[in-house]
Structure formats: structure tokens, C-alpha cells
Design an enzyme around this catalytic site. Structure first.
Site, short mmCIF file in Angstrom:
data_model
loop_
_atom_site.label_atom_id
_atom_site.label_comp_id
_atom_site.label_asym_id
_atom_site.label_seq_id
_atom_site.Cartn_x
_atom_site.Cartn_y
_atom_site.Cartn_z
N CYS A 163 0.83 -1.21 0.00
CA CYS A 163 0.00 0.00 0.00
C CYS A 163 0.87 1.26 0.00
O CYS A 163 1.54 1.55 0.99
CB CYS A 163 -0.90 -0.06 1.24
SG CYS A 163 -1.72 1.48 1.67
N CYS A 178 0.11 3.83 2.68
CA CYS A 178 0.56 3.32 3.98
C CYS A 178 2.03 3.63 4.18
O CYS A 178 2.45 4.04 5.27
CB CYS A 178 0.35 1.81 4.08
SG CYS A 178 -1.35 1.28 3.90
#
Length: 108
Positions: free
Chosen positions: A34, A37
Site C-alpha cells: 500500500c 501506507c
């Protein structure tokens, strides 16, 4: 994890680190793949260092701890869940500024 102040959570240590914590805990639900993230991690590392002893910053890899992700109804990542006295108090989804995260922590 780059910061020794960031706690890696698993199903085994979740209760000890979050439910039984005497200070507020911010849990970041994230994954290796991600991009947002990964953008959030340095912000959380800074907060973990600056707020050490006042708040715990912890990370849950949703791929490795899918039961925890399901338990907290994680639908999008990154997702930050704010706990006080072991109780979920707030949630925000997506990359947030350091100030936004800090203000949520201070509201606890």
C-alpha cells in the site's frame, strides 16, 4: 520497522499492548503493498518518538493479521484507530498530516 518506538501488533500481543494499555494507543492498519501506507509510516515514526511515554503508536499488517483487520472492520488502508483505556474512540482512513493525527491523540 525503522523506529524502535513503533510497536508491531499481532493477534498474540494485541490485548497486552492495546486493551491493557494505560496510555492512549494509535493503531495503524496497513500493508506492504500500500503506497499511502508507506507515506504514513515516517509521520507515525516521528509521532512515536516525540510522544514516547504519552501515547503508543502501533502497526497491524492486515495481510499478516487478517483476523484483527476483520475484527475492526478494516475496509480501506491506511486506517488509524484510536484507543483510550482499551476502548476504540475514533477512526480515520487515509493518509493524514502529523497535525491531524496529533489533534486526535490530544482529544483522547
Amino acid at each position: 520497522m525503522a523506529s524502535e518506538n513503533l510497536i508491531t501488533l499481532t493477534e498474540e500481543n494485541f490485548a497486552e499492548e492495546v486493551t491493557n494499555s494505560t496510555i492512549p494507543v494509535v493503531v495503524d492498519f496497513w500493508a506492504e503493498w500500500c503506497g499511502p501506507c508507506r507515506m504514513l509510516t515516517p509521520i507515525l515514526e516521528e509521532l512515536a518518538t516525540e510522544q514516547a511515554g504519552k501515547v503508543k503508536i502501533a502497526k497491524v499488517n492486515v495481510d499478516e493479521a487478517s483476523n484483527l483487520a476483520a475484527q475492526f472492520n478494516v475496509r480501506s488502508i491506511p486506517m488509524l484507530v484510536f484507543f483510550k483505556d482499551g476502548v476504540q474512540k475514533d477512526t480515520i482512513v487515509g493518509v493524514q498530516s502529523k497535525g491531524a493525527i496529533l489533534s486526535k491523540v490530544q482529544a483522547l
